[in-house]
Design a protein around this motif. Structure first.
Motif, PDB file in Angstrom:
ATOM      1  N   VAL A 179     -14.601  74.747  21.057  1.00  0.00           N
ATOM      2  CA  VAL A 179     -14.648  73.841  19.910  1.00  0.00           C
ATOM      3  C   VAL A 179     -15.674  72.732  20.154  1.00  0.00           C
ATOM      4  O   VAL A 179     -16.430  72.346  19.257  1.00  0.00           O
ATOM      5  N   LEU A 180     -15.710  72.223  21.388  1.00  0.00           N
ATOM      6  CA  LEU A 180     -16.657  71.162  21.743  1.00  0.00           C
ATOM      7  C   LEU A 180     -18.094  71.603  21.488  1.00  0.00           C
ATOM      8  O   LEU A 180     -18.904  70.855  20.930  1.00  0.00           O
ATOM      9  N   VAL A 181     -18.420  72.821  21.880  1.00  0.00           N
ATOM     10  CA  VAL A 181     -19.771  73.347  21.662  1.00  0.00           C
ATOM     11  C   VAL A 181     -20.076  73.434  20.172  1.00  0.00           C
ATOM     12  O   VAL A 181     -21.132  72.992  19.703  1.00  0.00           O
ATOM     13  N   MET A 182     -19.129  73.972  19.404  1.00  0.00           N
ATOM     14  CA  MET A 182     -19.391  74.174  17.983  1.00  0.00           C
ATOM     15  C   MET A 182     -19.367  72.866  17.196  1.00  0.00           C
ATOM     16  O   MET A 182     -20.022  72.763  16.155  1.00  0.00           O
ATOM     17  N   GLU A 183     -18.656  71.875  17.689  1.00  0.00           N
ATOM     18  CA  GLU A 183     -18.694  70.568  17.029  1.00  0.00           C
ATOM     19  C   GLU A 183     -20.073  69.921  17.174  1.00  0.00           C
ATOM     20  O   GLU A 183     -20.474  69.113  16.341  1.00  0.00           O
ATOM     21  N   ASN A 184     -20.778  70.270  18.220  1.00  0.00           N
ATOM     22  CA  ASN A 184     -22.116  69.722  18.449  1.00  0.00           C
ATOM     23  C   ASN A 184     -23.226  70.646  17.955  1.00  0.00           C
ATOM     24  O   ASN A 184     -24.403  70.340  18.119  1.00  0.00           O
ATOM     25  N   PHE A 185     -22.846  71.755  17.342  1.00  0.00           N
ATOM     26  CA  PHE A 185     -23.808  72.803  17.010  1.00  0.00           C
ATOM     27  C   PHE A 185     -24.913  72.327  16.075  1.00  0.00           C
ATOM     28  O   PHE A 185     -26.060  72.737  16.185  1.00  0.00           O
ATOM     29  N   ALA A 240     -22.664  87.359  16.950  1.00  0.00           N
ATOM     30  CA  ALA A 240     -23.974  86.766  16.685  1.00  0.00           C
ATOM     31  C   ALA A 240     -24.379  85.805  17.799  1.00  0.00           C
ATOM     32  O   ALA A 240     -25.554  85.689  18.148  1.00  0.00           O
ATOM     33  N   MET A 241     -23.395  85.113  18.346  1.00  0.00           N
ATOM     34  CA  MET A 241     -23.619  84.182  19.454  1.00  0.00           C
ATOM     35  C   MET A 241     -22.373  84.160  20.325  1.00  0.00           C
ATOM     36  O   MET A 241     -21.306  84.624  19.923  1.00  0.00           O
ATOM     37  N   TYR A 242     -22.542  83.588  21.513  1.00  0.00           N
ATOM     38  CA  TYR A 242     -21.421  83.494  22.449  1.00  0.00           C
ATOM     39  C   TYR A 242     -21.324  82.072  22.995  1.00  0.00           C
ATOM     40  O   TYR A 242     -22.273  81.285  22.898  1.00  0.00           O
ATOM     41  N   ILE A 243     -20.185  81.761  23.550  1.00  0.00           N
ATOM     42  CA  ILE A 243     -19.942  80.428  24.107  1.00  0.00           C
ATOM     43  C   ILE A 243     -19.382  80.582  25.511  1.00  0.00           C
ATOM     44  O   ILE A 243     -18.481  81.406  25.746  1.00  0.00           O
ATOM     45  N   VAL A 244     -19.909  79.804  26.447  1.00  0.00           N
ATOM     46  CA  VAL A 244     -19.350  79.770  27.800  1.00  0.00           C
ATOM     47  C   VAL A 244     -18.324  78.642  27.850  1.00  0.00           C
ATOM     48  O   VAL A 244     -18.658  77.480  27.620  1.00  0.00           O
ATOM     49  N   THR A 245     -17.087  78.984  28.130  1.00  0.00           N
ATOM     50  CA  THR A 245     -16.021  77.985  28.198  1.00  0.00           C
ATOM     51  C   THR A 245     -15.633  77.766  29.656  1.00  0.00           C
ATOM     52  O   THR A 245     -15.442  78.719  30.413  1.00  0.00           O
ATOM     53  N   GLY A 264     -23.803  77.547  23.741  1.00  0.00           N
ATOM     54  CA  GLY A 264     -23.682  76.407  24.631  1.00  0.00           C
ATOM     55  C   GLY A 264     -22.615  76.616  25.677  1.00  0.00           C
ATOM     56  O   GLY A 264     -21.900  77.631  25.669  1.00  0.00           O
ATOM     57  N   ILE A 265     -22.529  75.660  26.576  1.00  0.00           N
ATOM     58  CA  ILE A 265     -21.499  75.651  27.626  1.00  0.00           C
ATOM     59  C   ILE A 265     -20.613  74.443  27.382  1.00  0.00           C
ATOM     60  O   ILE A 265     -21.089  73.305  27.387  1.00  0.00           O
ATOM     61  N   GLY A 266     -19.343  74.673  27.148  1.00  0.00           N
ATOM     62  CA  GLY A 266     -18.386  73.586  26.989  1.00  0.00           C
ATOM     63  C   GLY A 266     -17.570  73.442  28.259  1.00  0.00           C
ATOM     64  O   GLY A 266     -17.054  74.429  28.777  1.00  0.00           O
ATOM     65  N   ILE A 267     -17.468  72.222  28.771  1.00  0.00           N
ATOM     66  CA  ILE A 267     -16.775  72.008  30.045  1.00  0.00           C
ATOM     67  C   ILE A 267     -15.718  70.922  29.884  1.00  0.00           C
ATOM     68  O   ILE A 267     -16.021  69.790  29.511  1.00  0.00           O
ATOM     69  N   GLY A 268     -14.495  71.281  30.166  1.00  0.00           N
ATOM     70  CA  GLY A 268     -13.400  70.319  30.196  1.00  0.00           C
ATOM     71  C   GLY A 268     -13.077  69.982  31.633  1.00  0.00           C
ATOM     72  O   GLY A 268     -13.006  70.868  32.488  1.00  0.00           O
ATOM     73  N   MET A 269     -12.877  68.686  31.920  1.00  0.00           N
ATOM     74  CA  MET A 269     -12.621  68.277  33.296  1.00  0.00           C
ATOM     75  C   MET A 269     -11.758  67.020  33.313  1.00  0.00           C
ATOM     76  O   MET A 269     -11.772  66.231  32.363  1.00  0.00           O
TER      77      MET A 269
END
Length: 415
Positions: free
Chosen positions: A387-393, A79-84, A144-149
């Motif tokens: 997870v970061l993206v979906m926590e902010n969904f 249904a949706m996708y996430i860029v990690t 969304g795009i979730g970015i870890g750095m």
């Protein structure tokens, strides 16, 4: 106005349901009602609308518990996708995943040095845009795009004070504007802890310290079931715990930090020097510029029984254990999870770490703390960014917000 308010509330409820189903996989309407503190009729209505809109599917009936079996609902993965996006000091991994965190496109590994690189941010944005275009997935299908750095990160403001200079502007706003997709950033170690908490080894634990064993040594803290970020979001700078007064010079400018004594980059440098001095080993690389290759080779060689590689990792493990003793005395965690890139050699590190804990920890404290090895390992950061993206969904109105039939009619001025 009243109709519009109802429409907004309906969309908000559906976003919350999508978020809950992402984390819990499958739930009945009764379970959703209890979790969300909403009436069963309102939840059932929202679920049925989500089915019509192609976000939710019926998962079958729950196992019998003596009464009528409830119908379970789950997300349609596509249904949706996430860029990690998972970054370290030397490279960046990008992958598109579905709502079950399953990859839907090949992972892209790009060399991207962060230290003293004024072009790092623009390069990162180019990489992300190129990757999204290559997948062929429309941007309105991307949650969304979730970015870890790595670095000192204020996730709320979207600023990394260590890398990716944005002249004081919000990284999340800049990346969102230049990709057309909502973006979120967080410290890599916090995201690894988040992944372990939601889908990994720490899922059933409330007080956990998650060690990110990468080119540096990070820490994500779970306290009373919640990720702890500290006053400014900088909590968990485990790598800068001082081990000695006159140790190696750290990148932070101080001497004797854990990272300067036991990180994988330091282990790689020691390996290069050792090989040049004639240590017998299956390791072949001797170029300092190949530290990343050497680091990966050390872990592979150690797992294959190479004595020199095992000695290097054991020395690092002992020093990490010494630093963990300080952490245990302060936090008294239920468990410590070894995660990240270095989890692959977790079994080799455990013994020297435990030896250091036995030497430096009060027995009553160390006996109640369990050392665990992550099953997510190197994938933990990528999962954490999803997870970061979906926590902010459900927290703000995004491009992917659910559009109901009523909204469509309103836009067409039919109501």
């Amino acid at each position: 106005m009243e109709l519009r308010t109802k429409i907004v509330k309906s969309a908000e409820l559906k976003n919350i349901i999508i978020k809950r189903l992402y984390f819990d996989k499958a739930l009945s309407c009764a379970e959703l009602s209890e979790i969300l503190d909403k009436s069963i009729p309102s939840v059932s209505k929202a679920v049925n609308e989500l089915i019509e809109e192609g976000f939710v599917i019926e998962q079958g009936y729950a196992p019998s518990s003596g009464g009528r079996r409830p119908l379970m609902y789950a997300l349609l993965p596509t249904a949706m996708y996430i860029v990690t996006v998972a970054m370290d000091q030397l490279s960046t991994r990008i992958q598109m995943v579905d709502l079950l965190n399953n990859p839907v496109a090949d992972i892209a590994l790009n060399e991207l040095k962060l230290f003293a690189n004024p072009h790092a941010l623009s390069t990162l944005i180019d990489y992300i845009n190129h990757y999204i275009a290559a997948t062929g997935i429309p941007k309105d299908k991307i949650a969304g795009i979730g970015i870890g750095m790595p670095g000192f990160i204020d996730a709320a403001e979207g600023i990394n004070y260590t890398y990716l200079d944005s002249a004081g502007q919000s990284l999340t706003q800049l990346i969102t504007a230049q990709t057309g997709v909502p973006a979120y950033i967080e410290n890599d170690s916090s995201l690894i802890a988040l992944a372990e908490q939601k889908f990994g080894t720490a899922k059933s634990h409330k007080d956990v310290m998650v060690i990110n064993l990468g080119w540096g040594i990070g820490l994500g803290m779970i306290i009373n079931g919640e990720i702890y970020r500290g006053h400014n979001g900088f909590a968990g700078e485990f790598s800068h715990i001082p081990l000695s007064e006159d140790g190696a010079l750290c990148t932070c400018g101080k001497r004797g930090c854990l990272e300067a004594e036991a990180s994988m980059l330091v282990v790689a440098e020691k390996a290069i020097k050792g090989i040049k001095k004639g240590h017998i080993s299956s390791l072949k690389h001797t170029d300092k510029d190949q530290s990343k290759l050497v680091g990966n080779a050390i872990m592979e060689a150690a797992n294959n029984g190479d004595q020199f590689a095992i000695e290097l990792l054991s020395d690092a493990g002992y020093k990490i254990g010494k630093a963990l003793a300080i952490l245990i005395h302060i936090m008294n965690p239920e468990s410590i999870v070894l995660s990240g890139r270095g989890a692959i050699v977790g079994k080799i590190l455990l013994a020297p770490m435990q030896q250091a804990l036995n030497k430096y920890c009060i027995p009553r404290l160390v006996s109640s703390t369990e050392l665990l090895i992550s099953e997510l390992g190197f994938n933990a950061e990528l999962i954490g960014t999803a997870v970061l993206v979906m926590e902010n969904f459900d927290k703000e109105n995004k491009n992917h917000s659910i559009t109901t039939k009523q909204e469509t009619m309103e836009k067409n001025n039919k109501i």
